[in-house]
Motif scaffolding. Structure first.
Motif, PDB file in Angstrom:
ATOM      1  N   ALA A 126       1.093  -1.415  -0.183  1.00  0.00           N
ATOM      2  CA  ALA A 126      -0.617   0.029   0.139  1.00  0.00           C
ATOM      3  C   ALA A 126       0.799   1.604   0.067  1.00  0.00           C
ATOM      4  N   TRP A 127       2.130   1.379   0.724  1.00  0.00           N
ATOM      5  CA  TRP A 127       3.080   2.423   0.816  1.00  0.00           C
ATOM      6  C   TRP A 127       3.428   3.201  -0.651  1.00  0.00           C
ATOM      7  N   PHE A 128       3.912   1.766  -1.488  1.00  0.00           N
ATOM      8  CA  PHE A 128       4.642   1.768  -3.122  1.00  0.00           C
ATOM      9  C   PHE A 128       3.800   2.678  -3.946  1.00  0.00           C
ATOM     10  N   ARG A 129       2.481   1.807  -3.572  1.00  0.00           N
ATOM     11  CA  ARG A 129       1.137   2.414  -4.622  1.00  0.00           C
ATOM     12  C   ARG A 129       0.471   4.001  -4.538  1.00  0.00           C
ATOM     13  N   GLU A 130       0.645   4.422  -2.815  1.00  0.00           N
ATOM     14  CA  GLU A 130       0.218   5.522  -2.637  1.00  0.00           C
ATOM     15  C   GLU A 130       1.658   6.197  -3.104  1.00  0.00           C
ATOM     16  N   ALA A 131       2.950   5.674  -2.870  1.00  0.00           N
ATOM     17  CA  ALA A 131       3.846   6.773  -3.365  1.00  0.00           C
ATOM     18  C   ALA A 131       4.292   7.749  -4.789  1.00  0.00           C
ATOM     19  N   LEU A 132       3.556   6.031  -5.293  1.00  0.00           N
ATOM     20  CA  LEU A 132       3.393   6.180  -6.792  1.00  0.00           C
ATOM     21  C   LEU A 132       2.312   7.475  -7.246  1.00  0.00           C
ATOM     22  N   ALA A 133       1.107   7.012  -7.018  1.00  0.00           N
ATOM     23  CA  ALA A 133       0.060   8.077  -6.439  1.00  0.00           C
ATOM     24  C   ALA A 133       0.223   9.895  -6.344  1.00  0.00           C
ATOM     25  N   SER A 138       6.687  14.273  -2.331  1.00  0.00           N
ATOM     26  CA  SER A 138       5.515  13.682  -1.817  1.00  0.00           C
ATOM     27  C   SER A 138       5.917  13.197  -0.266  1.00  0.00           C
ATOM     28  N   ALA A 139       5.542  12.787   0.590  1.00  0.00           N
ATOM     29  CA  ALA A 139       5.884  12.131   1.808  1.00  0.00           C
ATOM     30  C   ALA A 139       5.446  11.034   2.048  1.00  0.00           C
ATOM     31  N   ALA A 140       4.635  10.538   0.881  1.00  0.00           N
ATOM     32  CA  ALA A 140       4.730   8.691   0.287  1.00  0.00           C
ATOM     33  C   ALA A 140       6.040   8.766   0.399  1.00  0.00           C
ATOM     34  N   ARG A 141       6.706   9.443  -1.249  1.00  0.00           N
ATOM     35  CA  ARG A 141       8.010   8.973  -1.501  1.00  0.00           C
ATOM     36  C   ARG A 141       8.573   8.534  -0.858  1.00  0.00           C
ATOM     37  N   GLU A 142       9.193   9.224   0.204  1.00  0.00           N
ATOM     38  CA  GLU A 142      10.225   9.525   1.641  1.00  0.00           C
ATOM     39  C   GLU A 142      10.329   8.442   1.972  1.00  0.00           C
ATOM     40  N   ARG A 143       9.279   7.233   2.080  1.00  0.00           N
ATOM     41  CA  ARG A 143       9.274   5.854   2.547  1.00  0.00           C
ATOM     42  C   ARG A 143      10.467   4.868   1.993  1.00  0.00           C
TER      43      ARG A 143
END
Length: 561
Positions: A126-133, A138-143
Protein backbone atom coordinates in the motif's frame (compact mmCIF):
# COMPACT_ATOMS: atom_id res chain seq x y z
CA UNK A 1 46.83 -36.19 21.96
CA UNK A 2 44.57 -33.17 22.38
CA UNK A 3 45.23 -30.06 20.31
CA UNK A 4 46.57 -27.26 22.50
CA UNK A 5 44.09 -24.86 20.92
CA UNK A 6 41.24 -25.98 23.13
CA UNK A 7 38.21 -23.79 22.47
CA UNK A 8 35.87 -22.84 25.27
CA UNK A 9 32.92 -20.87 23.97
CA UNK A 10 30.42 -19.87 26.61
CA UNK A 11 28.26 -16.86 27.30
CA UNK A 12 29.79 -16.35 30.73
CA UNK A 13 31.77 -18.17 33.39
CA UNK A 14 28.82 -20.20 34.63
CA UNK A 15 27.34 -21.08 31.22
CA UNK A 16 27.80 -24.77 31.96
CA UNK A 17 26.04 -24.48 35.32
CA UNK A 18 22.83 -22.85 34.08
CA UNK A 19 20.48 -23.86 31.32
CA UNK A 20 21.33 -21.49 28.42
CA UNK A 21 18.67 -19.88 26.21
CA UNK A 22 17.24 -22.44 23.78
CA UNK A 23 18.60 -20.72 20.68
CA UNK A 24 22.26 -21.02 21.65
CA UNK A 25 22.36 -24.71 20.72
CA UNK A 26 18.91 -25.24 19.26
CA UNK A 27 18.08 -27.07 16.04
CA UNK A 28 15.92 -24.92 13.75
CA UNK A 29 14.04 -26.46 10.83
CA UNK A 30 13.44 -24.08 7.93
CA UNK A 31 10.10 -24.39 6.15
CA UNK A 32 9.52 -22.80 2.77
CA UNK A 33 5.72 -22.70 3.23
CA UNK A 34 4.72 -22.79 -0.43
CA UNK A 35 6.62 -26.06 -0.91
CA UNK A 36 6.07 -27.94 2.35
CA UNK A 37 2.51 -29.34 2.30
CA UNK A 38 -0.67 -28.37 0.46
CA UNK A 39 -3.89 -28.85 2.46
CA UNK A 40 -6.39 -27.29 0.05
CA UNK A 41 -5.30 -28.94 -3.22
CA UNK A 42 -4.39 -25.79 -5.13
CA UNK A 43 -0.79 -26.81 -5.83
CA UNK A 44 0.64 -24.33 -3.34
CA UNK A 45 1.78 -25.21 0.16
CA UNK A 46 -0.12 -23.49 2.96
CA UNK A 47 -0.30 -22.91 6.71
CA UNK A 48 -2.88 -25.66 7.23
CA UNK A 49 -0.53 -28.05 5.46
CA UNK A 50 2.17 -27.30 8.03
CA UNK A 51 -0.31 -27.83 10.87
CA UNK A 52 -1.19 -31.23 9.38
CA UNK A 53 2.50 -32.19 9.53
CA UNK A 54 3.06 -31.04 13.11
CA UNK A 55 3.51 -34.62 14.33
CA UNK A 56 6.17 -35.18 11.68
CA UNK A 57 8.01 -32.07 12.85
CA UNK A 58 7.82 -33.27 16.44
CA UNK A 59 9.17 -36.67 15.39
CA UNK A 60 12.31 -35.00 14.03
CA UNK A 61 13.29 -33.71 17.46
CA UNK A 62 13.77 -30.09 16.42
CA UNK A 63 13.65 -27.09 18.76
CA UNK A 64 12.10 -24.54 16.42
CA UNK A 65 10.58 -23.98 13.00
CA UNK A 66 11.65 -21.03 10.88
CA UNK A 67 8.97 -20.01 8.40
CA UNK A 68 10.11 -18.32 5.20
CA UNK A 69 7.71 -15.51 4.19
CA UNK A 70 4.03 -16.43 4.25
CA UNK A 71 2.79 -12.85 3.86
CA UNK A 72 0.64 -11.52 0.99
CA UNK A 73 2.90 -11.41 -2.05
CA UNK A 74 2.82 -11.36 -5.84
CA UNK A 75 5.63 -13.94 -5.69
CA UNK A 76 8.02 -11.92 -7.81
CA UNK A 77 10.73 -13.33 -5.52
CA UNK A 78 9.28 -16.36 -3.79
CA UNK A 79 7.44 -14.36 -1.15
CA UNK A 80 10.33 -12.01 -0.33
CA UNK A 81 8.33 -9.27 -2.05
CA UNK A 82 6.00 -8.54 0.86
CA UNK A 83 2.76 -6.65 0.24
CA UNK A 84 1.57 -6.67 3.89
CA UNK A 85 3.86 -7.49 6.82
CA UNK A 86 1.02 -8.11 9.25
CA UNK A 87 -1.14 -10.64 7.42
CA UNK A 88 -1.09 -14.07 5.78
CA UNK A 89 -1.26 -14.54 2.02
CA UNK A 90 -4.89 -15.64 1.43
CA UNK A 91 -3.57 -18.45 -0.81
CA UNK A 92 -1.75 -19.79 2.26
CA UNK A 93 -4.45 -19.21 4.87
CA UNK A 94 -5.54 -16.66 7.44
CA UNK A 95 -4.26 -15.15 10.66
CA UNK A 96 -6.47 -17.66 12.48
CA UNK A 97 -4.65 -20.45 10.64
CA UNK A 98 -1.35 -18.94 11.74
CA UNK A 99 -2.55 -18.88 15.35
CA UNK A 100 -3.50 -22.56 15.01
CA UNK A 101 0.02 -23.28 13.72
CA UNK A 102 1.66 -21.53 16.67
CA UNK A 103 -0.58 -23.46 19.08
CA UNK A 104 0.14 -26.77 17.31
CA UNK A 105 3.89 -26.27 17.43
CA UNK A 106 4.03 -24.82 20.92
CA UNK A 107 1.99 -27.72 22.28
CA UNK A 108 4.71 -30.02 20.93
CA UNK A 109 7.55 -28.00 22.43
CA UNK A 110 8.53 -26.41 19.11
CA UNK A 111 9.18 -22.66 18.91
CA UNK A 112 8.28 -20.46 15.95
CA UNK A 113 10.65 -18.12 14.09
CA UNK A 114 9.38 -15.93 11.23
CA UNK A 115 11.13 -14.11 8.41
CA UNK A 116 11.21 -10.32 8.41
CA UNK A 117 12.11 -8.60 5.12
CA UNK A 118 13.01 -5.01 6.03
CA UNK A 119 15.19 -3.83 3.12
CA UNK A 120 12.35 -3.62 0.61
CA UNK A 121 8.62 -4.11 0.16
CA UNK A 122 6.62 -5.42 -2.75
CA UNK A 123 5.60 -2.91 -5.39
CA UNK A 124 2.09 -4.05 -4.45
CA UNK A 125 2.48 -2.74 -0.88
CA UNK A 126 0.00 0.00 0.00
CA UNK A 127 2.87 2.38 0.71
CA UNK A 128 4.37 1.99 -2.74
CA UNK A 129 1.04 2.35 -4.49
CA UNK A 130 0.50 5.54 -2.50
CA UNK A 131 3.97 6.76 -3.47
CA UNK A 132 3.24 6.29 -7.16
CA UNK A 133 -0.06 8.12 -6.88
CA UNK A 134 1.27 10.96 -4.72
CA UNK A 135 4.01 12.02 -7.11
CA UNK A 136 7.22 13.99 -6.68
CA UNK A 137 8.16 15.61 -3.36
CA UNK A 138 5.41 13.79 -1.47
CA UNK A 139 5.77 12.31 2.00
CA UNK A 140 4.70 8.97 0.55
CA UNK A 141 7.76 8.89 -1.69
CA UNK A 142 10.03 9.62 1.27
CA UNK A 143 9.37 6.09 2.50
CA UNK A 144 11.29 4.80 -0.52
CA UNK A 145 14.34 5.95 -2.48
CA UNK A 146 13.27 8.03 -5.48
CA UNK A 147 15.67 10.08 -7.61
CA UNK A 148 15.58 12.10 -10.79
CA UNK A 149 17.16 10.50 -13.83
CA UNK A 150 20.14 11.68 -15.82
CA UNK A 151 20.68 12.45 -19.47
CA UNK A 152 18.18 14.17 -21.78
CA UNK A 153 14.79 14.54 -20.05
CA UNK A 154 16.00 12.31 -17.19
CA UNK A 155 15.62 9.26 -19.40
CA UNK A 156 18.70 7.51 -18.00
CA UNK A 157 18.90 6.00 -14.51
CA UNK A 158 20.49 8.06 -11.72
CA UNK A 159 23.52 5.72 -11.63
CA UNK A 160 24.82 2.61 -13.36
CA UNK A 161 24.20 0.45 -10.28
CA UNK A 162 23.39 -3.20 -10.94
CA UNK A 163 20.65 -5.16 -9.18
CA UNK A 164 21.46 -8.36 -7.31
CA UNK A 165 19.20 -10.13 -9.81
CA UNK A 166 20.85 -8.54 -12.84
CA UNK A 167 20.04 -5.43 -14.85
CA UNK A 168 19.75 -1.89 -13.57
CA UNK A 169 19.04 -1.27 -9.89
CA UNK A 170 16.74 1.60 -10.90
CA UNK A 171 13.26 1.54 -12.44
CA UNK A 172 11.46 4.51 -13.95
CA UNK A 173 7.86 5.34 -13.05
CA UNK A 174 5.25 7.12 -15.16
CA UNK A 175 6.09 10.65 -13.99
CA UNK A 176 9.75 10.18 -14.90
CA UNK A 177 11.35 9.61 -11.51
CA UNK A 178 13.33 6.46 -10.74
CA UNK A 179 13.21 4.22 -7.65
CA UNK A 180 15.99 2.04 -6.26
CA UNK A 181 15.56 -1.74 -6.12
CA UNK A 182 18.62 -3.72 -5.10
CA UNK A 183 16.75 -6.92 -5.89
CA UNK A 184 13.84 -7.47 -8.30
CA UNK A 185 12.04 -4.57 -9.99
CA UNK A 186 9.02 -5.51 -7.88
CA UNK A 187 11.03 -4.96 -4.65
CA UNK A 188 11.55 -1.21 -4.10
CA UNK A 189 14.08 -0.42 -1.35
CA UNK A 190 12.78 1.33 1.75
CA UNK A 191 14.28 4.56 3.07
CA UNK A 192 15.44 3.76 6.60
CA UNK A 193 16.19 7.43 7.26
CA UNK A 194 12.44 8.06 7.34
CA UNK A 195 11.01 7.77 10.91
CA UNK A 196 7.73 6.23 9.79
CA UNK A 197 9.57 3.26 8.25
CA UNK A 198 11.36 2.56 11.51
CA UNK A 199 8.22 2.92 13.58
CA UNK A 200 6.19 0.65 11.32
CA UNK A 201 8.65 -2.23 11.64
CA UNK A 202 8.59 -1.93 15.42
CA UNK A 203 4.82 -2.31 15.13
CA UNK A 204 5.32 -5.40 12.96
CA UNK A 205 7.74 -7.00 15.43
CA UNK A 206 5.26 -6.45 18.26
CA UNK A 207 2.36 -7.71 16.15
CA UNK A 208 3.97 -11.13 15.63
CA UNK A 209 5.52 -11.30 19.10
CA UNK A 210 2.09 -10.71 20.60
CA UNK A 211 0.78 -13.65 18.55
CA UNK A 212 3.32 -15.94 20.18
CA UNK A 213 6.22 -15.83 17.72
CA UNK A 214 9.46 -16.69 19.51
CA UNK A 215 12.00 -15.15 17.16
CA UNK A 216 12.81 -13.50 13.86
CA UNK A 217 15.17 -14.16 10.97
CA UNK A 218 16.19 -10.81 9.46
CA UNK A 219 16.56 -10.90 5.68
CA UNK A 220 19.61 -9.06 4.22
CA UNK A 221 20.16 -7.45 7.61
CA UNK A 222 23.27 -5.64 6.37
CA UNK A 223 21.54 -3.54 3.69
CA UNK A 224 18.91 -1.41 5.42
CA UNK A 225 20.64 1.91 6.00
CA UNK A 226 22.26 3.81 3.15
CA UNK A 227 24.09 7.09 2.55
CA UNK A 228 22.75 8.47 -0.73
CA UNK A 229 24.35 11.89 -0.50
CA UNK A 230 25.05 13.55 -3.84
CA UNK A 231 27.01 12.98 -5.95
CA UNK A 232 26.14 9.30 -6.10
CA UNK A 233 29.10 7.02 -6.84
CA UNK A 234 29.35 4.75 -9.88
CA UNK A 235 29.11 0.98 -9.60
CA UNK A 236 32.88 0.74 -10.03
CA UNK A 237 33.42 3.23 -7.23
CA UNK A 238 31.02 1.32 -4.97
CA UNK A 239 32.82 -1.93 -5.67
CA UNK A 240 36.18 -0.34 -4.83
CA UNK A 241 35.12 1.13 -1.49
CA UNK A 242 36.08 -0.75 1.70
CA UNK A 243 33.24 -2.33 3.64
CA UNK A 244 34.32 -0.90 6.95
CA UNK A 245 31.07 0.44 8.31
CA UNK A 246 31.07 3.57 6.16
CA UNK A 247 30.19 2.05 2.78
CA UNK A 248 27.26 3.98 1.23
CA UNK A 249 25.16 0.89 0.57
CA UNK A 250 26.03 -2.14 2.71
CA UNK A 251 27.03 -3.07 6.27
CA UNK A 252 26.92 0.44 7.62
CA UNK A 253 27.58 1.04 11.31
CA UNK A 254 24.35 3.02 11.62
CA UNK A 255 22.23 -0.07 10.87
CA UNK A 256 22.87 -1.13 14.46
CA UNK A 257 20.94 1.91 15.68
CA UNK A 258 17.93 0.20 14.10
CA UNK A 259 18.74 -3.12 15.74
CA UNK A 260 19.37 -1.55 19.14
CA UNK A 261 15.78 -0.32 19.04
CA UNK A 262 14.62 -3.77 17.96
CA UNK A 263 16.60 -5.34 20.81
CA UNK A 264 14.66 -3.20 23.28
CA UNK A 265 11.46 -4.54 21.73
CA UNK A 266 12.65 -8.15 21.94
CA UNK A 267 13.74 -7.76 25.54
CA UNK A 268 10.39 -6.33 26.58
CA UNK A 269 8.93 -9.84 26.26
CA UNK A 270 9.33 -12.71 28.70
CA UNK A 271 11.12 -14.70 27.54
CA UNK A 272 12.92 -12.26 25.24
CA UNK A 273 12.31 -12.76 21.54
CA UNK A 274 15.31 -13.95 19.55
CA UNK A 275 16.72 -12.73 16.25
CA UNK A 276 19.28 -13.99 13.76
CA UNK A 277 20.81 -11.83 11.04
CA UNK A 278 21.28 -12.85 7.44
CA UNK A 279 24.32 -10.64 7.00
CA UNK A 280 26.74 -11.26 4.12
CA UNK A 281 29.57 -9.21 5.59
CA UNK A 282 33.28 -9.46 6.29
CA UNK A 283 33.97 -11.98 9.04
CA UNK A 284 35.41 -9.36 11.35
CA UNK A 285 32.09 -7.49 11.32
CA UNK A 286 29.82 -10.48 12.03
CA UNK A 287 30.06 -10.00 15.84
CA UNK A 288 28.42 -6.58 15.48
CA UNK A 289 25.20 -8.28 14.34
CA UNK A 290 25.51 -11.16 16.81
CA UNK A 291 26.16 -9.00 19.86
CA UNK A 292 23.73 -8.80 22.75
CA UNK A 293 23.10 -5.13 21.95
CA UNK A 294 22.12 -5.88 18.34
CA UNK A 295 20.24 -8.87 16.91
CA UNK A 296 21.94 -11.43 19.16
CA UNK A 297 22.96 -14.02 16.56
CA UNK A 298 24.13 -14.03 12.94
CA UNK A 299 24.17 -16.72 10.31
CA UNK A 300 27.49 -18.36 9.54
CA UNK A 301 27.39 -19.34 5.87
CA UNK A 302 30.96 -20.57 5.56
CA UNK A 303 30.05 -24.25 5.37
CA UNK A 304 27.85 -23.37 2.38
CA UNK A 305 30.95 -22.15 0.61
CA UNK A 306 33.26 -24.98 1.62
CA UNK A 307 34.01 -28.09 -0.38
CA UNK A 308 33.76 -31.46 1.35
CA UNK A 309 37.30 -31.06 2.61
CA UNK A 310 38.78 -31.56 6.07
CA UNK A 311 41.05 -28.52 5.95
CA UNK A 312 38.27 -26.20 4.86
CA UNK A 313 35.81 -27.56 7.43
CA UNK A 314 38.29 -27.17 10.27
CA UNK A 315 39.13 -23.59 9.33
CA UNK A 316 35.42 -22.76 9.13
CA UNK A 317 34.74 -24.21 12.57
CA UNK A 318 37.78 -22.60 14.16
CA UNK A 319 37.07 -19.16 12.67
CA UNK A 320 33.39 -19.13 13.55
CA UNK A 321 33.75 -20.36 17.10
CA UNK A 322 36.23 -17.55 17.64
CA UNK A 323 33.76 -15.07 16.12
CA UNK A 324 31.03 -16.38 18.41
CA UNK A 325 33.36 -15.95 21.35
CA UNK A 326 34.02 -12.36 20.31
CA UNK A 327 30.30 -11.53 20.18
CA UNK A 328 29.23 -13.49 23.27
CA UNK A 329 26.75 -15.33 21.08
CA UNK A 330 26.83 -18.86 19.71
CA UNK A 331 27.62 -19.83 16.15
CA UNK A 332 25.07 -21.00 13.61
CA UNK A 333 25.72 -23.87 11.21
CA UNK A 334 23.99 -24.19 7.85
CA UNK A 335 24.53 -26.63 4.98
CA UNK A 336 21.42 -25.93 2.88
CA UNK A 337 18.67 -23.34 2.64
CA UNK A 338 16.16 -21.86 0.19
CA UNK A 339 18.85 -19.82 -1.63
CA UNK A 340 21.53 -22.42 -2.38
CA UNK A 341 22.02 -25.70 -4.21
CA UNK A 342 21.25 -28.55 -1.79
CA UNK A 343 24.41 -29.91 -0.18
CA UNK A 344 23.73 -33.49 -1.32
CA UNK A 345 24.14 -32.15 -4.86
CA UNK A 346 26.99 -29.73 -4.14
CA UNK A 347 29.13 -32.55 -2.81
CA UNK A 348 28.42 -34.70 -5.86
CA UNK A 349 29.41 -32.09 -8.47
CA UNK A 350 32.92 -31.59 -9.83
CA UNK A 351 32.46 -27.87 -10.47
CA UNK A 352 35.62 -25.87 -9.73
CA UNK A 353 34.06 -22.81 -8.14
CA UNK A 354 31.25 -21.46 -6.00
CA UNK A 355 29.50 -18.12 -5.86
CA UNK A 356 29.32 -15.90 -2.79
CA UNK A 357 26.45 -18.01 -1.43
CA UNK A 358 28.13 -21.35 -1.98
CA UNK A 359 26.25 -22.40 -5.11
CA UNK A 360 28.30 -24.47 -7.56
CA UNK A 361 29.23 -22.61 -10.71
CA UNK A 362 29.35 -23.64 -14.36
CA UNK A 363 30.84 -21.89 -17.36
CA UNK A 364 28.54 -19.74 -19.52
CA UNK A 365 30.52 -17.96 -22.19
CA UNK A 366 33.25 -16.12 -20.33
CA UNK A 367 31.43 -16.07 -16.99
CA UNK A 368 30.72 -18.53 -14.20
CA UNK A 369 27.02 -18.85 -13.39
CA UNK A 370 25.05 -20.94 -10.90
CA UNK A 371 24.65 -24.61 -11.78
CA UNK A 372 21.57 -26.69 -11.18
CA UNK A 373 23.50 -29.95 -11.01
CA UNK A 374 22.34 -31.50 -14.26
CA UNK A 375 22.79 -35.26 -14.65
CA UNK A 376 24.92 -37.11 -15.63
CA UNK A 377 27.56 -34.78 -14.17
CA UNK A 378 26.17 -35.37 -10.68
CA UNK A 379 27.55 -38.34 -8.73
CA UNK A 380 24.35 -38.84 -6.76
CA UNK A 381 25.61 -41.60 -4.46
CA UNK A 382 28.82 -39.80 -3.50
CA UNK A 383 26.96 -36.54 -2.93
CA UNK A 384 24.40 -38.20 -0.72
CA UNK A 385 27.02 -40.07 1.29
CA UNK A 386 29.07 -36.91 1.87
CA UNK A 387 25.94 -34.93 2.74
CA UNK A 388 25.06 -37.41 5.50
CA UNK A 389 28.62 -37.21 6.82
CA UNK A 390 28.63 -33.41 6.73
CA UNK A 391 25.24 -33.24 8.47
CA UNK A 392 26.37 -35.50 11.29
CA UNK A 393 29.57 -33.44 11.59
CA UNK A 394 27.53 -30.21 11.76
CA UNK A 395 25.09 -31.54 14.34
CA UNK A 396 28.00 -32.42 16.63
CA UNK A 397 29.28 -28.82 16.74
CA UNK A 398 28.57 -26.37 19.58
CA UNK A 399 26.07 -23.74 18.55
CA UNK A 400 22.73 -23.82 16.75
CA UNK A 401 22.06 -25.89 13.64
CA UNK A 402 19.71 -24.91 10.82
CA UNK A 403 18.13 -27.66 8.74
CA UNK A 404 16.38 -26.94 5.45
CA UNK A 405 13.21 -28.88 4.67
CA UNK A 406 13.98 -32.04 2.70
CA UNK A 407 17.61 -32.37 3.66
CA UNK A 408 16.51 -34.87 6.30
CA UNK A 409 15.34 -37.00 3.37
CA UNK A 410 18.64 -36.64 1.52
CA UNK A 411 16.99 -34.67 -1.29
CA UNK A 412 19.09 -33.46 -4.20
CA UNK A 413 18.68 -30.28 -6.20
CA UNK A 414 16.06 -30.62 -8.93
CA UNK A 415 17.77 -29.60 -12.17
CA UNK A 416 15.20 -30.83 -14.67
CA UNK A 417 12.74 -27.93 -14.51
CA UNK A 418 11.52 -26.63 -17.90
CA UNK A 419 12.08 -22.94 -18.56
CA UNK A 420 8.31 -22.48 -18.88
CA UNK A 421 7.79 -23.63 -15.28
CA UNK A 422 10.62 -21.78 -13.55
CA UNK A 423 9.77 -18.98 -11.11
CA UNK A 424 13.02 -17.45 -9.84
CA UNK A 425 13.61 -13.93 -11.22
CA UNK A 426 17.35 -14.62 -11.54
CA UNK A 427 16.59 -17.20 -14.22
CA UNK A 428 14.63 -14.73 -16.33
CA UNK A 429 16.83 -11.68 -15.78
CA UNK A 430 19.88 -13.72 -16.82
CA UNK A 431 17.93 -15.01 -19.84
CA UNK A 432 18.30 -18.55 -18.58
CA UNK A 433 22.05 -18.46 -18.07
CA UNK A 434 21.65 -18.72 -14.29
CA UNK A 435 19.44 -21.62 -13.17
CA UNK A 436 18.32 -19.69 -10.10
CA UNK A 437 16.95 -21.18 -6.89
CA UNK A 438 13.89 -23.13 -8.00
CA UNK A 439 15.73 -26.44 -7.78
CA UNK A 440 15.91 -26.34 -3.98
CA UNK A 441 12.31 -25.11 -3.62
CA UNK A 442 10.49 -28.00 -5.30
CA UNK A 443 7.65 -29.30 -3.05
CA UNK A 444 8.50 -32.18 -0.73
CA UNK A 445 7.63 -35.83 -1.43
CA UNK A 446 5.55 -37.26 1.40
CA UNK A 447 4.50 -40.46 -0.39
CA UNK A 448 6.16 -42.47 -3.14
CA UNK A 449 3.08 -42.27 -5.37
CA UNK A 450 0.20 -39.94 -6.24
CA UNK A 451 -0.06 -36.79 -8.37
CA UNK A 452 2.43 -34.82 -6.24
CA UNK A 453 4.01 -37.51 -4.04
CA UNK A 454 1.64 -36.58 -1.20
CA UNK A 455 2.38 -32.85 -1.28
CA UNK A 456 -1.27 -32.19 -2.21
CA UNK A 457 -4.15 -33.67 -4.15
CA UNK A 458 -3.77 -31.58 -7.28
CA UNK A 459 -0.14 -31.33 -8.32
CA UNK A 460 2.55 -28.91 -7.20
CA UNK A 461 3.53 -25.39 -8.20
CA UNK A 462 7.00 -26.58 -9.28
CA UNK A 463 7.38 -29.91 -11.09
CA UNK A 464 8.67 -32.87 -9.07
CA UNK A 465 10.93 -35.44 -10.79
CA UNK A 466 10.15 -39.16 -10.81
CA UNK A 467 13.18 -39.92 -8.66
CA UNK A 468 11.46 -38.10 -5.75
CA UNK A 469 9.64 -41.38 -5.08
CA UNK A 470 12.86 -42.87 -3.71
CA UNK A 471 13.16 -40.06 -1.17
CA UNK A 472 9.54 -39.93 0.05
CA UNK A 473 8.86 -39.76 3.78
CA UNK A 474 6.66 -42.87 3.53
CA UNK A 475 9.55 -44.84 2.05
CA UNK A 476 12.19 -43.62 4.51
CA UNK A 477 10.04 -43.73 7.63
CA UNK A 478 11.05 -46.77 9.70
CA UNK A 479 13.94 -47.72 7.39
CA UNK A 480 16.99 -48.00 9.68
CA UNK A 481 19.32 -47.13 6.79
CA UNK A 482 17.43 -44.03 5.61
CA UNK A 483 18.59 -40.44 5.92
CA UNK A 484 15.37 -39.62 7.79
CA UNK A 485 16.18 -42.21 10.44
CA UNK A 486 19.74 -40.86 10.69
CA UNK A 487 18.49 -37.31 11.33
CA UNK A 488 15.91 -38.39 13.89
CA UNK A 489 18.41 -40.46 15.84
CA UNK A 490 21.12 -37.79 15.61
CA UNK A 491 18.78 -35.10 16.90
CA UNK A 492 17.63 -37.36 19.73
CA UNK A 493 21.22 -38.01 20.77
CA UNK A 494 22.24 -34.40 20.27
CA UNK A 495 19.63 -33.19 22.73
CA UNK A 496 21.15 -35.29 25.50
CA UNK A 497 24.79 -34.62 24.58
CA UNK A 498 24.81 -30.86 23.97
CA UNK A 499 25.38 -29.76 27.55
CA UNK A 500 28.20 -27.26 26.93
CA UNK A 501 29.56 -24.99 24.23
CA UNK A 502 33.08 -26.41 24.39
CA UNK A 503 34.97 -28.16 21.62
CA UNK A 504 38.41 -29.76 21.83
CA UNK A 505 40.25 -30.77 18.66
CA UNK A 506 42.04 -34.12 18.76
CA UNK A 507 44.86 -34.79 16.32
CA UNK A 508 43.80 -37.65 14.07
CA UNK A 509 47.16 -38.32 12.45
CA UNK A 510 45.71 -37.67 9.00
CA UNK A 511 45.03 -34.47 7.06
CA UNK A 512 41.75 -35.83 5.69
CA UNK A 513 40.27 -36.86 9.07
CA UNK A 514 38.81 -34.45 11.63
CA UNK A 515 38.27 -35.49 15.22
CA UNK A 516 36.97 -33.46 18.12
CA UNK A 517 35.71 -34.04 21.64
CA UNK A 518 32.54 -32.66 23.18
CA UNK A 519 31.26 -32.79 26.78
CA UNK A 520 30.32 -36.03 28.53
CA UNK A 521 33.22 -37.83 26.91
CA UNK A 522 31.81 -38.12 23.38
CA UNK A 523 33.73 -37.53 20.17
CA UNK A 524 32.93 -36.92 16.50
CA UNK A 525 35.20 -38.28 13.78
CA UNK A 526 34.79 -37.50 10.07
CA UNK A 527 36.76 -39.19 7.32
CA UNK A 528 36.80 -36.80 4.35
CA UNK A 529 39.13 -39.07 2.38
CA UNK A 530 38.84 -42.41 0.61
CA UNK A 531 41.04 -44.63 2.79
CA UNK A 532 39.41 -46.17 5.90
CA UNK A 533 40.46 -44.71 9.24
CA UNK A 534 41.06 -46.99 12.26
CA UNK A 535 38.99 -46.15 15.32
CA UNK A 536 41.35 -46.85 18.19
CA UNK A 537 38.97 -46.11 21.06
CA UNK A 538 35.38 -45.27 21.89
CA UNK A 539 32.05 -46.96 21.34
CA UNK A 540 30.19 -46.00 18.13
CA UNK A 541 26.84 -44.37 18.93
CA UNK A 542 25.74 -43.33 15.44
CA UNK A 543 27.40 -43.27 12.01
CA UNK A 544 26.43 -41.66 8.72
CA UNK A 545 27.36 -44.83 6.80
CA UNK A 546 27.92 -48.43 7.98
CA UNK A 547 31.25 -48.99 9.72
CA UNK A 548 33.62 -51.71 8.60
CA UNK A 549 34.51 -53.36 11.88
CA UNK A 550 36.87 -50.98 13.64
CA UNK A 551 37.38 -48.92 10.49
CA UNK A 552 35.71 -45.64 9.57
CA UNK A 553 35.07 -45.65 5.78
CA UNK A 554 35.65 -42.63 3.59
CA UNK A 555 32.93 -39.96 3.39
CA UNK A 556 31.63 -40.99 6.82
CA UNK A 557 31.12 -39.44 10.27
CA UNK A 558 30.78 -41.37 13.52
CA UNK A 559 29.95 -40.25 17.03
CA UNK A 560 31.80 -42.15 19.76
CA UNK A 561 31.29 -42.47 23.49
Amino acid sequence: MADTRDLDHALDHDADLELPPWWRQGVVYQIYPRSFADANADGLGDIAGIVAKADYLESLGIDAVWLSPFYPSALADGGYDVADYRDVDPRLGTLADFDDLVDALHSRGIRVVVDIVPNHTSDQHAWFREALAAGRDSAARERYIFREGTGPDGALPPTDWVSMFGGSAWERVDDGQWYLHNFAIEQPDLNWEYPEVRADFVTTLRFWSDRGVDGFRIDVAHMLTKDLSEPLPSQAQLDALPRDGMHPMVDRDDVHEVYAEWRRVFDSYDPPRTAVAEAWVDKARVPLYASRESLGQAFNFDLLQADFDAGQFRRVVQDNLELADASGSSSTWVLSNHDVVRHATRYGLPHPGRDERGAPLRKHGTEWVRSGGVDPVLDRDAGGRRARAASLFMLALPGSSYIYQGEELGLHEVAEIPASERQDPTFFRSEGADFGRDGCRVPLPWRSDGPSFGFGDDGSHLPQPEWFADYAVSREDGDPASTLTLYREALRLRRSLQTSERLEWIESGRDDVLRFRRPNGWEAVTNFGAEPYPLDRGHPVIASSPLDGGLLPGDTTVWLR
